[in-house]
Design a protein around this motif. Sequence first.
Motif, PDB file in Angstrom:
ATOM      1  N   GLN A 101      54.025  63.965   3.599  1.00 47.08           N
ATOM      2  CA  GLN A 101      53.562  63.392   2.337  1.00 47.08           C
ATOM      3  C   GLN A 101      52.073  63.092   2.382  1.00 47.08           C
ATOM      4  O   GLN A 101      51.351  63.321   1.396  1.00 47.08           O
ATOM      5  CB  GLN A 101      54.355  62.122   2.030  1.00 47.08           C
ATOM      6  CG  GLN A 101      55.798  62.388   1.630  1.00 47.08           C
ATOM      7  CD  GLN A 101      56.617  61.114   1.449  1.00 47.08           C
ATOM      8  OE1 GLN A 101      56.241  60.040   1.939  1.00 47.08           O
ATOM      9  NE2 GLN A 101      57.722  61.221   0.742  1.00 47.08           N
ATOM     10  N   GLN A 102      51.609  62.591   3.507  1.00 41.10           N
ATOM     11  CA  GLN A 102      50.180  62.326   3.646  1.00 41.10           C
ATOM     12  C   GLN A 102      49.385  63.624   3.722  1.00 41.10           C
ATOM     13  O   GLN A 102      48.282  63.723   3.172  1.00 41.10           O
ATOM     14  CB  GLN A 102      49.933  61.467   4.884  1.00 41.10           C
ATOM     15  CG  GLN A 102      50.488  60.058   4.762  1.00 41.10           C
ATOM     16  CD  GLN A 102      50.540  59.311   6.086  1.00 41.10           C
ATOM     17  OE1 GLN A 102      50.080  59.817   7.106  1.00 41.10           O
ATOM     18  NE2 GLN A 102      51.103  58.120   6.067  1.00 41.10           N
ATOM     19  N   ALA A 103      49.947  64.627   4.378  1.00 45.14           N
ATOM     20  CA  ALA A 103      49.245  65.902   4.539  1.00 45.14           C
ATOM     21  C   ALA A 103      49.045  66.608   3.205  1.00 45.14           C
ATOM     22  O   ALA A 103      47.941  67.083   2.904  1.00 45.14           O
ATOM     23  CB  ALA A 103      50.007  66.804   5.504  1.00 45.14           C
ATOM     24  N   VAL A 113      48.754  68.709  13.565  1.00 46.28           N
ATOM     25  CA  VAL A 113      48.101  67.805  14.513  1.00 46.28           C
ATOM     26  C   VAL A 113      48.743  66.415  14.479  1.00 46.28           C
ATOM     27  O   VAL A 113      48.989  65.806  15.527  1.00 46.28           O
ATOM     28  CB  VAL A 113      46.583  67.731  14.236  1.00 46.28           C
ATOM     29  CG1 VAL A 113      45.937  66.643  15.086  1.00 46.28           C
ATOM     30  CG2 VAL A 113      45.931  69.084  14.521  1.00 46.28           C
ATOM     31  N   ASP A 114      49.025  65.906  13.286  1.00 45.46           N
ATOM     32  CA  ASP A 114      49.663  64.588  13.209  1.00 45.46           C
ATOM     33  C   ASP A 114      51.065  64.624  13.798  1.00 45.46           C
ATOM     34  O   ASP A 114      51.522  63.641  14.403  1.00 45.46           O
ATOM     35  CB  ASP A 114      49.712  64.103  11.766  1.00 45.46           C
ATOM     36  CG  ASP A 114      48.345  63.704  11.228  1.00 45.46           C
ATOM     37  OD1 ASP A 114      47.348  63.875  11.949  1.00 45.46           O
ATOM     38  OD2 ASP A 114      48.282  63.232  10.073  1.00 45.46           O
ATOM     39  N   SER A 115      51.753  65.749  13.633  1.00 43.25           N
ATOM     40  CA  SER A 115      53.088  65.871  14.230  1.00 43.25           C
ATOM     41  C   SER A 115      53.005  65.905  15.752  1.00 43.25           C
ATOM     42  O   SER A 115      53.841  65.305  16.434  1.00 43.25           O
ATOM     43  CB  SER A 115      53.796  67.124  13.705  1.00 43.25           C
ATOM     44  OG  SER A 115      54.100  67.001  12.327  1.00 43.25           O
ATOM     45  N   VAL A 116      52.014  66.605  16.284  1.00 44.80           N
ATOM     46  CA  VAL A 116      51.816  66.596  17.744  1.00 44.80           C
ATOM     47  C   VAL A 116      51.598  65.168  18.222  1.00 44.80           C
ATOM     48  O   VAL A 116      52.153  64.740  19.246  1.00 44.80           O
ATOM     49  CB  VAL A 116      50.633  67.494  18.149  1.00 44.80           C
ATOM     50  CG1 VAL A 116      50.216  67.223  19.601  1.00 44.80           C
ATOM     51  CG2 VAL A 116      50.997  68.959  17.979  1.00 44.80           C
ATOM     52  N   GLY A 117      50.804  64.410  17.479  1.00 46.35           N
ATOM     53  CA  GLY A 117      50.591  63.015  17.841  1.00 46.35           C
ATOM     54  C   GLY A 117      51.894  62.235  17.874  1.00 46.35           C
ATOM     55  O   GLY A 117      52.110  61.404  18.762  1.00 46.35           O
ATOM     56  N   LEU A 169      44.717  76.705  17.577  1.00 47.17           N
ATOM     57  CA  LEU A 169      44.706  78.168  17.513  1.00 47.17           C
ATOM     58  C   LEU A 169      45.406  78.637  16.250  1.00 47.17           C
ATOM     59  O   LEU A 169      44.941  79.560  15.563  1.00 47.17           O
ATOM     60  CB  LEU A 169      45.391  78.751  18.752  1.00 47.17           C
ATOM     61  CG  LEU A 169      45.576  80.274  18.760  1.00 47.17           C
ATOM     62  CD1 LEU A 169      44.233  80.992  18.643  1.00 47.17           C
ATOM     63  CD2 LEU A 169      46.326  80.716  20.014  1.00 47.17           C
ATOM     64  N   THR A 170      46.527  78.023  15.924  1.00 47.88           N
ATOM     65  CA  THR A 170      47.248  78.356  14.704  1.00 47.88           C
ATOM     66  C   THR A 170      46.366  78.156  13.480  1.00 47.88           C
ATOM     67  O   THR A 170      46.323  78.999  12.574  1.00 47.88           O
ATOM     68  CB  THR A 170      48.513  77.481  14.574  1.00 47.88           C
ATOM     69  OG1 THR A 170      49.355  77.702  15.699  1.00 47.88           O
ATOM     70  CG2 THR A 170      49.270  77.795  13.298  1.00 47.88           C
ATOM     71  N   LEU A 171      45.628  77.059  13.452  1.00 48.15           N
ATOM     72  CA  LEU A 171      44.738  76.783  12.327  1.00 48.15           C
ATOM     73  C   LEU A 171      43.650  77.852  12.205  1.00 48.15           C
ATOM     74  O   LEU A 171      43.329  78.296  11.098  1.00 48.15           O
ATOM     75  CB  LEU A 171      44.102  75.404  12.494  1.00 48.15           C
ATOM     76  CG  LEU A 171      45.045  74.216  12.308  1.00 48.15           C
ATOM     77  CD1 LEU A 171      44.372  72.935  12.781  1.00 48.15           C
ATOM     78  CD2 LEU A 171      45.463  74.084  10.850  1.00 48.15           C
ATOM     79  N   ARG A 172      43.098  78.268  13.333  1.00 50.83           N
ATOM     80  CA  ARG A 172      42.060  79.308  13.288  1.00 50.83           C
ATOM     81  C   ARG A 172      42.619  80.627  12.767  1.00 50.83           C
ATOM     82  O   ARG A 172      41.976  81.322  11.968  1.00 50.83           O
ATOM     83  CB  ARG A 172      41.435  79.497  14.673  1.00 50.83           C
ATOM     84  CG  ARG A 172      40.591  78.303  15.138  1.00 50.83           C
ATOM     85  CD  ARG A 172      39.702  78.670  16.312  1.00 50.83           C
ATOM     86  NE  ARG A 172      40.462  79.023  17.498  1.00 50.83           N
ATOM     87  CZ  ARG A 172      40.877  78.139  18.409  1.00 50.83           C
ATOM     88  NH1 ARG A 172      40.619  76.850  18.250  1.00 50.83           N
ATOM     89  NH2 ARG A 172      41.530  78.531  19.481  1.00 50.83           N
ATOM     90  N   ILE A 222      47.309  71.739   6.325  1.00 49.95           N
ATOM     91  CA  ILE A 222      48.011  72.355   7.452  1.00 49.95           C
ATOM     92  C   ILE A 222      47.646  71.663   8.761  1.00 49.95           C
ATOM     93  O   ILE A 222      48.493  71.436   9.633  1.00 49.95           O
ATOM     94  CB  ILE A 222      47.695  73.857   7.512  1.00 49.95           C
ATOM     95  CG1 ILE A 222      48.117  74.526   6.201  1.00 49.95           C
ATOM     96  CG2 ILE A 222      48.406  74.518   8.698  1.00 49.95           C
ATOM     97  CD1 ILE A 222      47.583  75.934   6.017  1.00 49.95           C
ATOM     98  N   GLU A 223      46.376  71.308   8.899  1.00 51.92           N
ATOM     99  CA  GLU A 223      45.935  70.614  10.109  1.00 51.92           C
ATOM    100  C   GLU A 223      46.677  69.295  10.278  1.00 51.92           C
ATOM    101  O   GLU A 223      47.146  68.969  11.380  1.00 51.92           O
ATOM    102  CB  GLU A 223      44.435  70.347  10.056  1.00 51.92           C
ATOM    103  CG  GLU A 223      43.910  69.616  11.287  1.00 51.92           C
ATOM    104  CD  GLU A 223      42.407  69.431  11.257  1.00 51.92           C
ATOM    105  OE1 GLU A 223      41.822  69.168  12.325  1.00 51.92           O
ATOM    106  OE2 GLU A 223      41.806  69.556  10.169  1.00 51.92           O
ATOM    107  N   ARG A 224      46.831  68.532   9.211  1.00 52.94           N
ATOM    108  CA  ARG A 224      47.510  67.245   9.320  1.00 52.94           C
ATOM    109  C   ARG A 224      48.990  67.418   9.636  1.00 52.94           C
ATOM    110  O   ARG A 224      49.565  66.651  10.405  1.00 52.94           O
ATOM    111  CB  ARG A 224      47.324  66.438   8.037  1.00 52.94           C
ATOM    112  CG  ARG A 224      45.898  65.953   7.833  1.00 52.94           C
ATOM    113  CD  ARG A 224      45.829  64.729   6.962  1.00 52.94           C
ATOM    114  NE  ARG A 224      46.481  63.570   7.568  1.00 52.94           N
ATOM    115  CZ  ARG A 224      46.480  62.358   7.031  1.00 52.94           C
ATOM    116  NH1 ARG A 224      45.855  62.146   5.881  1.00 52.94           N
ATOM    117  NH2 ARG A 224      47.087  61.359   7.632  1.00 52.94           N
TER     118      ARG A 224
END
Length: 208
Positions: free
Chosen positions: A76-78, A93-97, A192-195, A88-90
């Motif tokens: 929802q925040q992403a 990356v936030d999920s990894v966190g 890498l996925t983001l790139r 996509i980054e959020r």
Amino acid sequence: MSSTTRGRPSTFSRDRAILGAARLFWRHGYSGTSTRTLTTELGISTSSLYAAFGSKAGLFEETVRTYAERYREIYQQAVAEPDVLAVIERVLVDSVGEFTQSSEVHPGCLISSAALADSTSTLDARAYIADLQASNAEALLTRLRQAASDGELRPGVSPETLTSFIQSVWHGLSAQSNLGAGRDELLDTARLTLRLIARQTLATSSQA
């Protein structure tokens, strides 16, 4: 004194109790975790457990909802981000966190845990998580469709395919975290996925 607090020790922490219970449920499943094991782990009596959570099933339901709903918050925040790559980054990356929080404050990712093999009379964990993931994917798809409409994606890029790809990476990151991959390793994969997404799907790749 209310019925929800009667019988609990003065040092009782609901958050710590849920964390301790989650570790057991995630490892052994609902059926494989006895009430006796729970009370021993939490350091409370059976009557205190029932006073606080109603039942073993009530405790299980609260642990699932407590940790699974965090992923809904991340999505929802992403999707509220104005830039599609930031969306996509959020998500990643936030999920990894979330996957790699310290075991002192987090029981690990539910998605690959033993808890999903079990059901209770109050909550079918597998169905609940499936519905949650479908809701998260739908929120992401809606946002990517908007990005396509706004010209942020290259012509011919399918929001449905891109959503499926992102979700596949998300599940892979979750599985790798449960297998012991560290935060830096998972973040490297996410970036890498983001790139790759920036180069292959965005209308401009200057953000890569």
